[in-house]
Design an enzyme around this catalytic site. Structure first.
Site, PDB file in Angstrom:
ATOM      1  N   SER A  37       0.792  -1.224   0.000  1.00  0.00           N
ATOM      2  CA  SER A  37       0.000   0.000   0.000  1.00  0.00           C
ATOM      3  C   SER A  37       0.830   1.282   0.000  1.00  0.00           C
ATOM      4  CB  SER A  37      -0.941   0.016   1.207  1.00  0.00           C
ATOM      5  OG  SER A  37      -0.218  -0.126   2.403  1.00  0.00           O
ATOM      6  N   ASP A 339      -3.095   8.324   7.789  1.00  0.00           N
ATOM      7  CA  ASP A 339      -4.304   7.613   8.247  1.00  0.00           C
ATOM      8  C   ASP A 339      -4.028   6.577   9.330  1.00  0.00           C
ATOM      9  OD1 ASP A 339      -2.956   5.716   6.804  1.00  0.00           O
ATOM     10  OD2 ASP A 339      -4.518   5.383   5.302  1.00  0.00           O
ATOM     11  N   HIS A 342      -0.325   4.835   6.685  1.00  0.00           N
ATOM     12  CA  HIS A 342       0.428   5.396   5.553  1.00  0.00           C
ATOM     13  C   HIS A 342       0.853   6.831   5.826  1.00  0.00           C
ATOM     14  CE1 HIS A 342      -2.600   2.393   4.184  1.00  0.00           C
ATOM     15  NE2 HIS A 342      -1.485   1.839   3.744  1.00  0.00           N
TER      16      HIS A 342
END
Ligand SMILES: *[C@@H]1O[C@H](CO)[C@@H](O)[C@H](O)[C@H]1NC(C)=O
Ligand SMILES: *[C@@H]1O[C@H](CO)[C@@H](O)[C@H](O)[C@H]1NC(C)=O
Ligand SMILES: *[C@@H]1O[C@H](CO)[C@@H](O)[C@H](O)[C@H]1NC(C)=O
Ligand SMILES: *[C@@H]1O[C@H](CO)[C@@H](O)[C@H](O)[C@H]1NC(C)=O
Ligand SMILES: *[C@@H]1O[C@H](CO)[C@@H](O)[C@H](O)[C@H]1NC(C)=O
Ligand SMILES: *[C@@H]1O[C@H](CO)[C@@H](O)[C@H](O)[C@H]1NC(C)=O
Length: 371
Positions: A37, A339, A342
């Site tokens: 991610s 968040d 990340h």
């Protein structure tokens, strides 16, 4: 520094001997990236949407740069976006979006991806749920399936991918997080590191055999400082935390991974002297900002997420960024974590510049091309 110099010297010598110096690329004409991610540009949203709830496709994701969610798990650009910009390349489309124009590259990275194949975690009862099948070997398979549309020779470097930049990683964070979440001890998590690193090394070798000539291999960031891990592995014992408030054991495993990966990359350079294999440090740039927040314009509590709700770290798994009513901070550039997992765009930019120009890559991407 010394290592970098030795490395450059060896290549100068080699170029002199083989006389290919004039043909060496000055810039990259395409990028192919594998990872999780931290560099996803939309694959997770496509892969997960029918199966599990997704929030990264909702506002305020994308608020800083794109103005709308793009599937990137950040308020704006991710690290590979900054690298693509540096070489005048378009932002890489997510491979699963079936973009028709991949001549300048494509991104295979998917959120949640592990280095080790997902069956391993399921067979060993390390995860209480079914994982998306998006591990490193699966991403390599996607690349190899697309390869004939990009290249029709089996020639090695100097062939079709002689001016392509490959990126393999970061991988490992999800592997270790799953094992930490299964309540394993530090020694147990550590025992998986050689397997993870070996899997990454095999992938790098496979790409070199597919014709890759320039490969960036990033290490792990200090996830013991991330709001999610800090919340989920909260401890009553002050000794479990370092002086900044990060979890010692989690960062210690990340550093062990990085040390072993770096040594392994050194071994690969010896075996594939025609390839440029760059180790990219993802740990120290983040650590440096967390230790010196004021000199980086980070004014918030460095261990709190910008977008989230409540608790000591502004992160709550039942009310995460992207869910209705969860708001972002006013100035994401003043935060490290976007968040809870990340990084903010500002951090991604700092890391990308450190990999391109140094000091956070061995050798820096720009000096690897010019040698
Ligand atoms: C991409 O193509 C595959 C195979 O044709 C298809 O199954 C998939 O739904 C497509 N994905 C998107 C996002 O259009
Ligand atoms: C793909 O993009 C490149 C550069 O942006 C362009 O030169 C090329 O014509 C495009 N190809 C197609 C099929 O759109
Ligand atoms: C994941 O996909 C690969 C390649 O398509 C396949 O070989 C493998 O069996 C799949 N693994 C699982 C656990 O579904
Ligand atoms: C390679 O050959 C295949 C099959 O002949 C063709 O479809 C593809 O476009 C070719 N790729 C390149 C990069 O020329
Ligand atoms: C891990 O430990 C925590 C706290 O003791 C417990 O709440 C949780 O259910 C455990 N998780 C697993 C997967 O065993
Ligand atoms: C997390 O959010 C849920 C849902 O809003 C709430 O019920 C819960 O109390 C919160 N937990 C903490 C520790 O704040």
């Amino acid at each position: 520094m010394e290592l970098t110099l030795v490395f450059s010297f060896i290549f100068l010598l080699q170029d002199f001997l083989s006389g290919v110096s004039s043909a060496s690329p000055r810039y990259f004409t395409s990028m192919f990236t594998l990872g999780d991610s931290y560099i996803d540009t939309g694959n997770f949203v496509i892969m997960a949407t029918p199966v599990i709830p997704v929030w990264i496709d909702k506002p305020p994701y994308g608020m800083t740069f794109f103005g709308h969610p793009t599937g990137r798990p950040s308020d704006g650009r991710v690290i590979i976006d900054f690298i693509a910009e540096e070489f005048g390349l378009p932002f890489l489309p997510a491979s699963l979006s079936n973009s028709s124009n991949i001549s300048q590259g494509v991104n295979f990275a998917v959120g949640g991806a592990t280095a080790v194949e997902v069956g391993f975690f399921e067979r060993n009862d390390l995860v209480p749920f079914k994982l998306l099948n998006n591990s490193l070997d699966v991403q390599l398979g996607w690349f190899e399936k697309l390869r004939p549309s990009l290249c029709n020779t089996t020639e090695g470097s100097g062939g079709c991918f002689g001016k392509s930049l490959f990126l393999v990683g970061e991988f490992g964070v999800n592997d270790y997080n799953f094992i930490w979440m299964a309540n394993k001890t530090e020694d147990e998590v550590r025992s998986y590191v050689p397997k993870v690193v070996k899997t990454i090394a095999l992938a790098v070798e496979r790409l070199i055999n597919d014709g890759a000539a320039y490969i960036v291999v990033p290490g792990n960031p200090p996830i013991g400082c991330s709001p999610t891990i800090l919340t989920l592995r909260r401890s009553a014992n002050a000794m479990d935390y370092d002086r900044i408030g990060c979890l010692r054991a989690v960062n210690s495993v990340a550093r062990y991974h990085n040390t072993l990966l770096r040594v392994t990359v050194g071994g690969l350079r010896g075996r594939y002297p025609h390839a440029r294999i760059i180790f990219a440090d993802f740990y120290n740039p983040i650590r440096r900002i967390i230790e010196n927040p004021n000199s980086f314009g980070v004014v918030s509590d460095v261990l709190k997420a910008c977008c989230g709700t409540g608790g000591a770290y502004n992160w709550n798994g039942s009310a995460v960024c992207g869910m209705p009513g969860v708001v972002a901070c006013r100035n994401p550039a003043a935060y490290v974590s976007w968040d809870g997992v990340h990084y903010t765009e500002a951090i991604n930019r700092y890391v990308a510049k450190g990999w391109l120009y140094g000091p956070y890559a061995d050798p820096p991407i720009l000096s690897a091309m010019q040698h």
